[in-house]
Design a protein around this motif. Structure first.
Motif, mmCIF file in Angstrom:
data_model
loop_
_atom_site.group_PDB
_atom_site.id
_atom_site.type_symbol
_atom_site.label_atom_id
_atom_site.label_comp_id
_atom_site.label_asym_id
_atom_site.label_seq_id
_atom_site.Cartn_x
_atom_site.Cartn_y
_atom_site.Cartn_z
ATOM 1 N N GLU A 52 -15.538 2.846 45.770
ATOM 2 C CA GLU A 52 -15.435 2.864 46.306
ATOM 3 C C GLU A 52 -14.285 3.007 47.649
ATOM 4 N N ALA A 53 -13.311 1.918 47.003
ATOM 5 C CA ALA A 53 -12.234 2.063 47.664
ATOM 6 C C ALA A 53 -11.095 3.154 47.101
ATOM 7 N N VAL A 54 -11.597 3.896 45.655
ATOM 8 C CA VAL A 54 -10.932 5.009 45.608
ATOM 9 C C VAL A 54 -11.622 6.001 45.976
ATOM 10 N N GLU A 55 -12.743 6.071 46.044
ATOM 11 C CA GLU A 55 -13.873 7.390 46.918
ATOM 12 C C GLU A 55 -13.212 7.923 47.864
ATOM 13 N N ASN A 56 -13.016 6.770 48.901
ATOM 14 C CA ASN A 56 -12.931 5.851 50.056
ATOM 15 C C ASN A 56 -11.472 7.076 50.252
ATOM 16 N N LEU A 57 -10.362 6.277 50.007
ATOM 17 C CA LEU A 57 -9.513 7.186 50.080
ATOM 18 C C LEU A 57 -8.971 8.395 49.563
ATOM 19 N N LYS A 58 -10.039 9.057 48.671
ATOM 20 C CA LYS A 58 -9.869 10.064 48.682
ATOM 21 C C LYS A 58 -10.289 11.137 49.546
ATOM 22 N N LYS A 59 -11.442 10.678 49.741
ATOM 23 C CA LYS A 59 -11.981 11.142 51.291
ATOM 24 C C LYS A 59 -11.064 11.062 52.292
ATOM 25 N N LEU A 60 -10.465 10.237 52.870
ATOM 26 C CA LEU A 60 -9.594 10.309 53.793
ATOM 27 C C LEU A 60 -7.632 10.747 53.339
ATOM 28 N N LEU A 61 -8.298 10.867 52.230
ATOM 29 C CA LEU A 61 -7.269 11.939 52.227
ATOM 30 C C LEU A 61 -7.564 13.207 51.941
ATOM 31 N N ALA A 62 -8.644 13.421 51.701
ATOM 32 C CA ALA A 62 -9.097 15.275 51.500
ATOM 33 C C ALA A 62 -8.515 15.267 50.059
ATOM 34 N N ASP A 176 3.135 3.807 57.719
ATOM 35 C CA ASP A 176 2.120 5.410 58.269
ATOM 36 C C ASP A 176 0.778 5.652 57.416
ATOM 37 N N ILE A 177 0.736 5.456 56.723
ATOM 38 C CA ILE A 177 -1.105 6.141 55.786
ATOM 39 C C ILE A 177 -1.995 6.056 56.965
ATOM 40 N N LEU A 178 -2.669 6.986 56.332
ATOM 41 C CA LEU A 178 -3.831 6.338 56.985
ATOM 42 C C LEU A 178 -3.693 6.406 58.912
ATOM 43 N N SER A 179 -2.055 7.007 59.230
ATOM 44 C CA SER A 179 -2.362 6.731 60.981
ATOM 45 C C SER A 179 -2.293 8.149 61.792
ATOM 46 N N ARG A 180 -2.375 8.662 61.160
ATOM 47 C CA ARG A 180 -2.565 10.580 61.593
ATOM 48 C C ARG A 180 -2.882 11.630 60.496
ATOM 49 N N PRO A 181 -3.651 12.255 60.985
ATOM 50 C CA PRO A 181 -3.205 13.681 59.607
ATOM 51 C C PRO A 181 -2.022 14.000 59.039
ATOM 52 N N ILE A 182 -1.870 14.832 58.064
ATOM 53 C CA ILE A 182 -1.084 14.936 57.228
ATOM 54 C C ILE A 182 -2.026 15.721 55.864
ATOM 55 N N ASP A 183 -1.250 17.058 56.027
ATOM 56 C CA ASP A 183 -1.890 17.761 54.444
ATOM 57 C C ASP A 183 -1.348 16.767 52.820
ATOM 58 N N ALA A 184 -2.633 16.341 52.740
ATOM 59 C CA ALA A 184 -1.851 15.688 51.312
ATOM 60 C C ALA A 184 -2.174 16.555 50.128
ATOM 61 N N GLN A 185 -1.983 17.450 50.128
ATOM 62 C CA GLN A 185 -1.369 18.495 48.827
ATOM 63 C C GLN A 185 -0.117 19.241 49.236
ATOM 64 N N GLN A 186 0.420 18.772 50.472
ATOM 65 C CA GLN A 186 2.123 19.026 50.393
ATOM 66 C C GLN A 186 2.612 18.079 49.276
ATOM 67 N N PHE A 187 1.644 16.785 49.182
ATOM 68 C CA PHE A 187 2.706 16.222 48.678
ATOM 69 C C PHE A 187 2.355 16.001 46.960
ATOM 70 N N MET A 257 -15.464 4.659 62.043
ATOM 71 C CA MET A 257 -14.799 4.280 63.544
ATOM 72 C C MET A 257 -14.808 5.887 63.072
ATOM 73 N N GLY A 258 -13.718 6.570 62.034
ATOM 74 C CA GLY A 258 -13.869 8.373 62.323
ATOM 75 C C GLY A 258 -12.139 7.735 62.899
ATOM 76 N N PRO A 259 -11.300 8.836 61.231
ATOM 77 C CA PRO A 259 -10.355 9.499 61.493
ATOM 78 C C PRO A 259 -9.569 10.442 62.241
ATOM 79 N N GLU A 260 -10.457 11.101 63.239
ATOM 80 C CA GLU A 260 -9.825 11.181 64.702
ATOM 81 C C GLU A 260 -9.962 11.185 65.175
ATOM 82 N N ALA A 261 -10.601 10.040 65.693
ATOM 83 C CA ALA A 261 -10.466 9.459 67.024
ATOM 84 C C ALA A 261 -9.566 7.580 66.871
ATOM 85 N N LEU A 262 -9.560 7.179 65.609
ATOM 86 C CA LEU A 262 -8.149 6.393 65.576
ATOM 87 C C LEU A 262 -7.150 6.893 65.734
ATOM 88 N N TYR A 263 -7.022 7.903 65.085
ATOM 89 C CA TYR A 263 -5.347 8.693 65.111
ATOM 90 C C TYR A 263 -5.051 9.232 66.614
#
Ligand SMILES: *Cc1c(COP(=O)(O)O)cnc(C)c1O
Length: 359
Positions: A52-62, A176-187, A257-263
């Motif tokens: 779950e930890a892996v999957e949640n991070l994958k989802k949140l970082l798309a 600042d990981i998961l504190s704002r939207p980023i394009d993870a594929q850029q990294f 909570m929804g990442p957009e709402a959190l950000y």
């Protein structure tokens, strides 16, 4: 129960909901008759948590399937060494953007290993604090990678956009990981010690593009090789199971909570404090406006005596951890994801009062 407003820079506030959930499950994890800490790391209870930890991070970082999510001990500081150990081959150059105390530590570690290290920009000593401007970076053609620190936790400076680089971009996102939207594929690689935005200390999250995990020389020890963690899903040896369990709960909380709402909430929280700083000449922000951090808000008062009094009085009112890092002084309000809006409102009200009384 008396919970304080915890402005600590790290370890730092965790969501109350998550702490209570962990508390409820502590003694008897989902009917296992033992805590998750006591479960085998090869058993079904822990297996589900890990997944779950892996999957949640994958989802949140798309993340696409080109990436792997790893859990490694040794904190972000070990990543300072593992990155060059794995990615900086003999005769190659790595570019380091030296934006402050953390970037400087990462750079020094790469130098220790004997590789060619180029400081692609340097604002480490600048006051007011800032990040090297992207247009000004002196990048090396054919570099093995470019290392960037997304948020300088001590200086309170943050990149709002990231450079587009030819070489893989490696980012220390500890604060600042998961504190704002980023394009993870850029990294090519992202790493973060968990104890700021993700969970307790004792584990670092590493997101790596899988092809980069193949680059290490044959002499790199098994436990220091990304490939080992990719192939074994971070289960080559016993992982820090409780820390990973907490990451599973924290990321579940973000998804709930929804990442957009959190950000959005993060930006609003920081905006309120910066408005209080800018709205009164008694306070002075430490960072240049365009690089002001939304996670670690640093500012000064007219004198060190007043700063000391500010920290002391705030602490009496239940607002703890506002003292700036010992290397720079001043005030630092660390307001990561889990830091509540009510705490921000309390600080803003206190700032107004304190300035009125002492200004
Ligand atoms: C806290 C921090 C680190 C160090 O993390 P450890 O897990 O203690 O090694 C590195 N980089 C940044 C940006 C940090 O904020």
């Amino acid at each position: 129960m008396a919970r304080i407003f915890n402005f600590n820079a790290g370890p730092s506030a965790l969501p109350l909901e998550v702490l209570e959930e962990a508390q409820r499950e502590l003694v008897d994890y989902k009917g296992a008759g033992m805590s998750i800490m006591e479960c085998s790391h090869r058993g079904k209870e822990y297996d589900a948590v890990h997944l779950e930890a892996v999957e949640n991070l994958k989802k949140l970082l798309a993340l696409t399937d080109d990436y792997a999510v790893l859990f490694i001990q040794g904190g972000a500081s070990l990543q300072f060494a593992m990155v060059p150990m794995n990615l900086l081959g003999p005769g190659q150059t790595a570019d380091y953007i030296n934006s402050g105390a953390w970037a400087d530590k990462a750079l020094k570690e790469a130098k220790l290993l004997g590789g060619q290290v180029n400081a692609a920009g340097n604002t480490a000593k600048d006051i007011p604090t800032r990040m090297p401007a992207i247009e000004s970076l002196k990048l090396t053609k054919g570099a093995a990678y470019v290392h960037i620190t997304s948020n300088e936790t001590i200086a309170g400076a943050q990149y709002k956009v990231f450079p587009k680089t030819e070489a893989p971009l490696v980012a220390d996102m500890s604060s600042d990981i998961l504190s704002r939207p980023i394009d993870a594929q850029q990294f090519g690689l992202i790493y973060a010690g968990a104890q700021k935005n993700l969970g307790p200390s004792g584990v670092a999250v590493v997101v790596i593009r899988k092809d980069l995990a193949e680059k290490a020389a044959a002499t790199v020890p098994t436990m220091l090789r990304y490939k080992t963690y990719v192939e074994e899903n971070s289960l080559y040896n016993t992982p820090p199971t409780f820390g990973i369990y907490m990451i599973a709960l924290v990321t579940r909380w973000i998804l709930r909570m929804g990442p957009e709402a959190l950000y959005r909430q993060n930006a609003e929280k920081a905006g309120k404090i910066y408005a209080a700083i800018d709205g009164n000449p008694f306070y002075r922000a430490t960072a240049v406006k365009e690089y002001r951090s939304d996670m670690n808000l640093t500012f000064r008062l007219p004198s060190e005596e007043l700063e000391e009094a500010f920290v002391k009085e705030a602490s009496k009112l239940g607002m703890k951890g506002l003292k700036g890092h010992r290397s720079v002084g001043g005030i630092r309000a660390s307001i990561y994801n889990a830091f509540p809006v009510a705490g921000v409102d309390a600080l803003v009200a206190f700032m107004k009062e304190f300035a009125k009384k002492n200004g």
